[in-house]
Design an enzyme around this catalytic site. Structure first.
Site, PDB file in Angstrom:
ATOM      1  N   GLN A   1       3.328   1.044  -8.088  1.00 33.43           N
ATOM      2  CA  GLN A   1       3.651  -0.127  -9.139  1.00 33.43           C
ATOM      3  C   GLN A   1       4.913   0.374 -10.261  1.00 33.43           C
ATOM      4  O   GLN A   1       4.541   0.983 -10.997  1.00 33.43           O
ATOM      5  CB  GLN A   1       2.728  -1.064  -9.562  1.00 33.43           C
ATOM      6  CG  GLN A   1       3.299  -2.247 -10.057  1.00 33.43           C
ATOM      7  CD  GLN A   1       4.080  -3.186  -9.166  1.00 33.43           C
ATOM      8  OE1 GLN A   1       3.508  -3.520  -8.364  1.00 33.43           O
ATOM      9  NE2 GLN A   1       5.304  -3.753  -9.517  1.00 33.43           N
TER      10      GLN A   1
ATOM     11  N   ASP B   1       7.831   1.017   0.387  1.00 34.14           N
ATOM     12  CA  ASP B   1       8.578   0.351  -0.502  1.00 34.14           C
ATOM     13  C   ASP B   1      10.193   0.612  -0.200  1.00 34.14           C
ATOM     14  O   ASP B   1      11.041  -0.051  -0.668  1.00 34.14           O
ATOM     15  CB  ASP B   1       8.383   0.756  -2.158  1.00 34.14           C
ATOM     16  CG  ASP B   1       8.025  -0.130  -2.962  1.00 34.14           C
ATOM     17  OD1 ASP B   1       7.757  -1.591  -2.583  1.00 34.14           O
ATOM     18  OD2 ASP B   1       7.244   0.238  -4.235  1.00 34.14           O
TER      19      ASP B   1
ATOM     20  N   LYS C   1      -0.104  -8.684  -4.183  1.00 31.35           N
ATOM     21  CA  LYS C   1       0.195  -7.741  -2.869  1.00 31.35           C
ATOM     22  C   LYS C   1      -1.245  -7.474  -2.253  1.00 31.35           C
ATOM     23  O   LYS C   1      -1.472  -7.417  -1.073  1.00 31.35           O
ATOM     24  CB  LYS C   1       0.662  -6.214  -3.484  1.00 31.35           C
ATOM     25  CG  LYS C   1       1.884  -6.235  -3.803  1.00 31.35           C
ATOM     26  CD  LYS C   1       2.505  -5.174  -4.503  1.00 31.35           C
ATOM     27  CE  LYS C   1       4.129  -5.567  -5.020  1.00 31.35           C
ATOM     28  NZ  LYS C   1       4.643  -4.402  -5.734  1.00 31.35           N
TER      29      LYS C   1
END
Ligand code: NAD
Length: 276
Positions: A93, A116, A49
């Site tokens: 995460q 997200d 990322k």
């Protein structure tokens, strides 16, 4: 002859378009990535990322917290990042260690920075067709289909899996694109018959090579979300690629199919977050 849907190529095209947009429009954005503990797979995802942010020309800030970080400490950091005007996107995460409630973490991220797309407000917006962040993996699959000239409208679409991050948002996105959608799961009876109806079969089960040609209609499009490391060290998906491929009109490989699209769509969301 089937068409191989090249997620690596398409994801690079998307990142190149974003890079151009960021440069042309002088977009300034920073993605905050929080990792709790040092699970090796999570560290690889976080590293990828960061690299993607560098590639398209936006900033990233990594918060690597020890495994024993308390829920309270994590929520406090999220509050600080929510209030920080220099941070446009926040990502924790997953999975987080067991002593931390994942739902509380997801719910704490501001919906304006929810790159997200996991926050209930983002999911609600998707459900009623309002603007908002969309979960990256299913959004990437729609992009894969569109950029491979595969029409969704009117098609029989079968999604196997009903997780909050893949199966459910996938079904909503297919519906939004006028597909006729069936969602299958672990309690579905006669999975093979339902899958055999599909013009577009999307597989997100988490079971290596479970889907064989017996589940696939001749000429169907098959999208494999699964990712597993086999004993020989190679990666495979939920679909038995070698058995299925010749029965399809188009199929994604693993690796190099859906996986790279997830990060590309995260970058799309980061640029969107900067504009919000
Ligand atoms: P999950 O475990 O949360 O959900 C799996 C779903 O499959 C469940 O809804 C369950 O009902 C269904 N299922 C399980 N066994 C079944 C069976 N025998 N028949 C029918 N349905 C069954 O998994 P997830 O998070 O949705 O991920 C699915 C797979 O996709 C995993 O392999 C995961 O690693 C992978 N994944 C890949 C990406 C990517 O970027 N490529 C992103 C997310 C997940």
């Amino acid at each position: 002859m089937y068409k191989l849907i090249d997620g690596k190529l398409i994801s690079t095209q998307i990142k190149d378009e974003l890079k151009q947009k960021v440069a042309d429009e002088h977009i300034r954005a920073t993605l905050a990535v929080i990792q709790v503990g040092n699970d090796p797979a999570s560290s690889v995802y976080v590293g990828n990322k960061k690299k993607a942010c560098e590639y398209i020309g936006i900033g990233s800030a990594a918060y690597e917290l020890p495994e024993e970080t308390s829920e309270e400490e994590l929520l406090k950091l999220i509050d600080e990042l929510n209030a920080d005007d220099d941070v446009n996107g926040i990502l924790v995460q997953l999975p987080v260690p067991k002593h931390i409630d994942e739902k509380k973490v997801i719910n704490r991220i501001s919906p304006l920075k929810d790159v997200d797309g996991f926050h209930p407000e983002s999911v609600g917006n998707l459900c009623i067709g309002q603007e908002g962040f969309v979960s990256c993996t299913p959004a990437g699959i729609i992009e894969l289909l569109k950029r491979s000239d595969i029409d969704i409208e009117g098609k029989e679409c079968v999604v196997i899996g009903r997780s909050n991050i893949v199966g459910k948002p996938m079904a909503l996105l297919l519906l939004k694109n006028n597909g006729t959608v069936t969602v299958c799961h672990s309690k579905t009876r006669d999975l093979k018959t339902i899958c055999k109806r599909a013009d577009i079969l999307i597989v997100a089960i988490g079971k290596p090579k479970m889907i064989t040609s017996e589940y696939v209609k001749e000429g169907a499009v098959v999208i494999d979300v699964g990712i597993h490391r086999m004993e020989n060290g190679k990666l495979c998906g939920d679909v038995d690629f070698d058995d299925v491929k010749d029965h399809t009109s188009a199929i994604t490989p693993v690796p190099g199919g859906v996986g790279p699209m997830t990060i590309a769509m995260l970058m799309v969301n980061c640029v969107k977050a900067a504009n919000r």
